[in-house]
Scaffold this active site. Structure first.
Site, mmCIF file in Angstrom:
data_model
loop_
_atom_site.group_PDB
_atom_site.id
_atom_site.type_symbol
_atom_site.label_atom_id
_atom_site.label_comp_id
_atom_site.label_asym_id
_atom_site.label_seq_id
_atom_site.Cartn_x
_atom_site.Cartn_y
_atom_site.Cartn_z
ATOM 1 N N CYS A 1 -0.385 -0.666 6.482
ATOM 2 C CA CYS A 1 -0.396 -1.265 5.152
ATOM 3 C C CYS A 1 0.848 -2.097 4.841
ATOM 4 O O CYS A 1 0.851 -2.889 3.896
ATOM 5 C CB CYS A 1 -0.594 -0.185 4.097
ATOM 6 S SG CYS A 1 -2.100 0.792 4.335
ATOM 7 N N HIS B 1 1.515 -3.217 -2.478
ATOM 8 C CA HIS B 1 0.345 -2.863 -1.681
ATOM 9 C C HIS B 1 -0.662 -2.181 -2.600
ATOM 10 O O HIS B 1 -0.327 -1.257 -3.334
ATOM 11 C CB HIS B 1 0.765 -1.934 -0.537
ATOM 12 C CG HIS B 1 -0.367 -1.250 0.145
ATOM 13 N ND1 HIS B 1 -1.500 -1.920 0.550
ATOM 14 C CD2 HIS B 1 -0.558 0.056 0.488
ATOM 15 C CE1 HIS B 1 -2.333 -1.067 1.114
ATOM 16 N NE2 HIS B 1 -1.782 0.141 1.078
ATOM 17 N N ASN C 1 -8.194 -0.128 -1.088
ATOM 18 C CA ASN C 1 -7.068 -0.292 -0.168
ATOM 19 C C ASN C 1 -7.546 -1.055 1.060
ATOM 20 O O ASN C 1 -8.298 -0.527 1.875
ATOM 21 C CB ASN C 1 -6.534 1.086 0.220
ATOM 22 C CG ASN C 1 -5.303 1.022 1.102
ATOM 23 O OD1 ASN C 1 -4.998 -0.001 1.701
ATOM 24 N ND2 ASN C 1 -4.598 2.136 1.210
#
Length: 329
Positions: A123, A256, A286
């Protein structure tokens, strides 16, 4: 720009792409119910802020999503693929074991010759890739880079684990980063700590044509949350100190897009109001390395982010990795 001019990098254009199949929380709850698992839209929204995610069709690879995002970024930057002399793709879900997804993207763009490689920092991947591209531009190794985050995380989800399968989605985001006389990327910082690798990982691999270990995502949610909120504040403050700036100088924080509570916590620690945080996690979940450039492009195209704004980009992911970039857009 002559050889004696200090070389900086700036974002010339942004692009993003989400596959057409949109899966709402209610859609996912119905799917999980068939497996005897219970969840709901209210349960997911309360804990994560996610309302929907996008899943790619089986024949669609990370490079396909990357291609769409890249073409949009190139158009935004007013250039063509032929102008690009560096391609970096951040992904944890590559098309193949090798070659890199970046070289596959390069071929799909119809160009050849320039360096192309992947960055694997989960990520944090886009922040890592952007920092590497900035460094190569500053040293003269490149003048115009295509930096992409692209993921098909739906391929590695365990749909028997309601605590993880509701969190992730597929998508891609891209920027064109070009050499500039004026600073764009002001400061950045990257970190990793392999001691925490077990709290977020996909521990399988291929050997002799067979899968060894478990090829599906595993996550210790509370441990990830606790670590993430600490390191994101620390790295943001460290990058601000490097740049000689204050948190009050940030026009927009683009974290993020993993969990709304992590994003809100970081903003509170930096004393940033909610209207300064770019939030798109509700619409795509996500998307790992794709989430920051997806959020950036969304805010640029909506007119919320404009030229001259100061942005803080920060990510945290498996590895454990984390990093941040401060830039004047």
């Amino acid at each position: 720009m002559n050889s004696s001019t200090p070389r900086y990098s700036r974002i010339a254009g942004t692009g993003s792409y989400l596959p057409p199949r949109r899966v709402t929380n209610d859609d996912l709850a119905a799917q999980l119910a068939q497996r005897g698992l219970e969840t709901s839209d209210a349960w997911i929204v309360e804990r994560t802020g996610i309302r929907a995610r996008h899943f790619a069709e089986p024949e669609v690879a990370a490079s396909d999503l990357a291609l769409h995002a890249s073409l949009a970024a190139l158009q935004s930057a007013g250039c063509t693929a032929a102008d690009i002399d560096l391609i970096i793709v951040a992904t944890s879900t590559p098309d193949m074991v090798f070659p890199s997804t970046a070289t596959i993207l390069q071929n799909k763009l119809g160009v050849h010759g320039c360096p192309a490689f992947d960055v694997q920092a989960v990520c944090s991947g886009f922040v890592y890739a952007l920092t590497v591209a900035d460094s190569m531009i500053r040293t003269g190794a490149a003048r115009k880079a295509l930096v992409v985050g692209s993921e098909v995380f739906s391929r590695i989800l365990d749909f028997n684990d309601r605590t993880t399968c509701v969190l992730f989605g597929d998508g891609a985001g891209a920027v064109v980063l070009e050499a500039s006389n004026e600073p764009g990327l002001v400061a950045s910082e990257l970190h990793a700590d392999g001691r925490h690798l077990d709290i977020l990982c996909t521990p399988g691999h291929v050997s002799g044509g067979a899968i060894l270990g478990d090829p599906l995502l595993k996550m210790d949610g509370p441990a990830v949350f606790k670590l993430a909120v600490g390191v994101l504040e620390d790295v943001a403050r460290s990058v601000l100190a490097k740049a000689g700036r204050e948190a009050s100088d940030i026009d927009f924080l683009i974290p993020h897009q993993a969990n709304i509570r992590i994003m809100q916590s970081t903003a509170r620690k930096l004393k940033l109001s909610a209207d300064k945080v770019i939030v798109t996690v509700d619409e795509h979940g996500n998307t790992s390395a794709a989430s920051i450039p997806l959020a950036l492009d969304s805010a640029v195209r909506s007119g919320r982010i404009r030229r001259g704004d100061t942005l803080m980009l920060e990510g945290v992911g498996g590895g454990f990795t984390w990093g941040a970039v401060l830039l004047d857009f």
